[in-house]
Scaffold this active site. Structure first.
Site, PDB file in Angstrom:
ATOM      1  N   TRP A  29       0.854  -1.199   0.000  1.00  0.00           N
ATOM      2  CA  TRP A  29       0.000   0.000   0.000  1.00  0.00           C
ATOM      3  C   TRP A  29       0.886   1.243   0.000  1.00  0.00           C
ATOM      4  O   TRP A  29       1.916   1.279   0.660  1.00  0.00           O
ATOM      5  CB  TRP A  29      -0.895   0.017   1.251  1.00  0.00           C
ATOM      6  CG  TRP A  29      -2.262  -0.569   1.032  1.00  0.00           C
ATOM      7  CD1 TRP A  29      -2.561  -1.896   0.877  1.00  0.00           C
ATOM      8  CD2 TRP A  29      -3.503   0.147   0.946  1.00  0.00           C
ATOM      9  NE1 TRP A  29      -3.905  -2.046   0.710  1.00  0.00           N
ATOM     10  CE2 TRP A  29      -4.521  -0.820   0.746  1.00  0.00           C
ATOM     11  CE3 TRP A  29      -3.858   1.497   1.030  1.00  0.00           C
ATOM     12  CZ2 TRP A  29      -5.864  -0.474   0.623  1.00  0.00           C
ATOM     13  CZ3 TRP A  29      -5.197   1.835   0.914  1.00  0.00           C
ATOM     14  CH2 TRP A  29      -6.188   0.856   0.701  1.00  0.00           C
ATOM     15  N   THR A  63      -0.037  -2.816   5.498  1.00  0.00           N
ATOM     16  CA  THR A  63       0.620  -2.653   6.790  1.00  0.00           C
ATOM     17  C   THR A  63       0.091  -3.656   7.816  1.00  0.00           C
ATOM     18  O   THR A  63       0.841  -4.146   8.665  1.00  0.00           O
ATOM     19  CB  THR A  63       0.405  -1.204   7.268  1.00  0.00           C
ATOM     20  OG1 THR A  63       1.098  -0.341   6.350  1.00  0.00           O
ATOM     21  CG2 THR A  63       0.933  -0.978   8.655  1.00  0.00           C
ATOM     22  N   GLU A  65      -0.528  -6.655   7.481  1.00  0.00           N
ATOM     23  CA  GLU A  65       0.117  -7.973   7.314  1.00  0.00           C
ATOM     24  C   GLU A  65       1.568  -7.999   7.804  1.00  0.00           C
ATOM     25  O   GLU A  65       2.194  -9.075   7.833  1.00  0.00           O
ATOM     26  CB  GLU A  65       0.071  -8.404   5.836  1.00  0.00           C
ATOM     27  CG  GLU A  65      -1.271  -8.942   5.374  1.00  0.00           C
ATOM     28  CD  GLU A  65      -2.358  -7.902   5.267  1.00  0.00           C
ATOM     29  OE1 GLU A  65      -2.076  -6.787   4.759  1.00  0.00           O
ATOM     30  OE2 GLU A  65      -3.492  -8.162   5.702  1.00  0.00           O
ATOM     31  N   CYS A  87       2.927   2.310   5.559  1.00  0.00           N
ATOM     32  CA  CYS A  87       2.448   3.692   5.523  1.00  0.00           C
ATOM     33  C   CYS A  87       0.918   3.666   5.549  1.00  0.00           C
ATOM     34  O   CYS A  87       0.301   3.128   4.629  1.00  0.00           O
ATOM     35  CB  CYS A  87       2.951   4.373   4.258  1.00  0.00           C
ATOM     36  SG  CYS A  87       2.178   5.967   3.979  1.00  0.00           S
ATOM     37  N   HIS A  95     -10.748   2.690   9.538  1.00  0.00           N
ATOM     38  CA  HIS A  95      -9.739   1.687   9.191  1.00  0.00           C
ATOM     39  C   HIS A  95      -8.378   2.057   9.774  1.00  0.00           C
ATOM     40  O   HIS A  95      -7.647   1.214  10.289  1.00  0.00           O
ATOM     41  CB  HIS A  95      -9.629   1.584   7.665  1.00  0.00           C
ATOM     42  CG  HIS A  95      -9.745   0.193   7.168  1.00  0.00           C
ATOM     43  ND1 HIS A  95     -10.924  -0.334   6.704  1.00  0.00           N
ATOM     44  CD2 HIS A  95      -8.828  -0.796   7.079  1.00  0.00           C
ATOM     45  CE1 HIS A  95     -10.724  -1.589   6.352  1.00  0.00           C
ATOM     46  NE2 HIS A  95      -9.464  -1.894   6.565  1.00  0.00           N
ATOM     47  N   PHE A 120       9.764  -0.751  14.142  1.00  0.00           N
ATOM     48  CA  PHE A 120       8.493  -0.144  13.709  1.00  0.00           C
ATOM     49  C   PHE A 120       8.793   1.039  12.788  1.00  0.00           C
ATOM     50  O   PHE A 120       8.947   2.171  13.237  1.00  0.00           O
ATOM     51  CB  PHE A 120       7.742   0.319  14.966  1.00  0.00           C
ATOM     52  CG  PHE A 120       6.365   0.857  14.724  1.00  0.00           C
ATOM     53  CD1 PHE A 120       5.296   0.004  14.499  1.00  0.00           C
ATOM     54  CD2 PHE A 120       6.115   2.225  14.752  1.00  0.00           C
ATOM     55  CE1 PHE A 120       4.011   0.507  14.308  1.00  0.00           C
ATOM     56  CE2 PHE A 120       4.841   2.734  14.549  1.00  0.00           C
ATOM     57  CZ  PHE A 120       3.785   1.866  14.329  1.00  0.00           C
TER      58      PHE A 120
HETATM   59  C1  DLZ Z   1      -7.553  -1.491   3.820  1.00  0.00           C
HETATM   60  C2  DLZ Z   1      -6.421  -0.540   3.976  1.00  0.00           C
HETATM   61  C3  DLZ Z   1      -6.654   0.844   4.057  1.00  0.00           C
HETATM   62  C4  DLZ Z   1      -8.022   1.438   4.018  1.00  0.00           C
HETATM   63  N1  DLZ Z   1      -5.648   1.702   4.157  1.00  0.00           N
HETATM   64  C5  DLZ Z   1      -4.372   1.247   4.190  1.00  0.00           C
HETATM   65  C6  DLZ Z   1      -3.278   2.142   4.294  1.00  0.00           C
HETATM   66  O1  DLZ Z   1      -3.414   3.376   4.321  1.00  0.00           O
HETATM   67  N2  DLZ Z   1      -2.032   1.601   4.339  1.00  0.00           N
HETATM   68  C7  DLZ Z   1      -1.796   0.242   4.312  1.00  0.00           C
HETATM   69  O2  DLZ Z   1      -0.635  -0.179   4.376  1.00  0.00           O
HETATM   70  N3  DLZ Z   1      -2.821  -0.621   4.187  1.00  0.00           N
HETATM   71  C8  DLZ Z   1      -4.091  -0.165   4.124  1.00  0.00           C
HETATM   72  N4  DLZ Z   1      -5.129  -1.033   4.012  1.00  0.00           N
HETATM   73  C9  DLZ Z   1      -4.828  -2.483   3.838  1.00  0.00           C
HETATM   74  C10 DLZ Z   1      -4.599  -3.242   5.160  1.00  0.00           C
HETATM   75  O3  DLZ Z   1      -3.311  -2.965   5.702  1.00  0.00           O
HETATM   76  C11 DLZ Z   1      -4.680  -4.761   4.914  1.00  0.00           C
HETATM   77  O4  DLZ Z   1      -3.827  -5.121   3.868  1.00  0.00           O
HETATM   78  C12 DLZ Z   1      -6.088  -5.219   4.571  1.00  0.00           C
HETATM   79  O5  DLZ Z   1      -7.021  -4.787   5.546  1.00  0.00           O
HETATM   80  C13 DLZ Z   1      -6.170  -6.758   4.440  1.00  0.00           C
HETATM   81  O6  DLZ Z   1      -5.848  -7.389   5.692  1.00  0.00           O
END
Ligand code: DLZ
Length: 166
Positions: A29, A63, A65, A87, A95, A120
């Site tokens: 992400w 993040t 995971e 990030c 969320h 971290f």
């Molecule tokens: C779902 C989600 C959202 C809304 N925002 C972010 C984010 O800003 N940064 C990030 O690393 N991951 C985001 N995710 C995904 C979650 O970390 C995760 O991959 C999903 O909820 C699946 O478990």
């Protein structure tokens, strides 16, 4: 009080990583941010002696995971430390708070479970600009800082002597 920014570090104070084995886990992400942090961490570790063959770089979807992947890496391989890079940007829903809470607590739990440093390097920002400022912008690179922290923590791990002096 002076705020410390580890991106402005004194290189002579950083431990030599020539026999350190380090895992880096980076979230997919916000890749413009996490790629820059990941590269900053790799460059810094190599600059301070870590051999490329002793670096394991893993990508995870988000993040959230990072915790599971850190646990898998520490369970199934040998690494002296793991750097978790992510990030999270505040959106319209809640969320953000659930991901931030889960990953900060999760990383702490994994570190204590394995008795190894798990760093971290997760940005928790209100805007993308704030994140870019901390991924090689005007506030340094938090991936570089994660690498420095990992080197210092591995040195600490090796230095601690549990023998009680007579
Ligand atoms: C779902 C989600 C959202 C809304 N925002 C972010 C984010 O800003 N940064 C990030 O690393 N991951 C985001 N995710 C995904 C979650 O970390 C995760 O991959 C999903 O909820 C699946 O478990």
């Amino acid at each position: 009080m002076k705020k410390t920014n580890l991106s402005d570090y004194d290189p002579t104070t950083i431990p030599d990583g020539k026999d350190y084995t380090i895992g880096i886990i980076a979230a997919e992400w916000n890749p413009e941010v996490t790629n820059a942090m990941c590269q900053g961490a790799i460059d810094t570790l190599v600059e301070h002696g870590v051999k490329e063959e002793n670096l394991t770089v893993i990508r995870v979807p988000g993040t959230f995971e990072l915790t599971t992947a850190a646990d898998l890496l520490l369970t199934r391989t040998f690494v002296d430390a793991v750097i978790c890079i992510g990030c999270v940007i505040q959106g319209e829903t809640r969320h953000f708070e659930f991901i931030c809470q889960a990953v900060s607590q999760g990383i702490t739990n994994v570190a204590l479970k394995h008795g190894k440093p798990v760093i971290f390097s997760v940005l928790t920002c209100n805007t993308m600009q704030q994140a870019l400022d901390r991924a090689g912008g005007r506030h340094g690179n938090k991936g570089v800082e994660g690498a420095i922290t990992a080197l210092k923590m591995v040195a600490l791990d090796r230095d601690i002597n549990f023998e009680i002096p007579c």
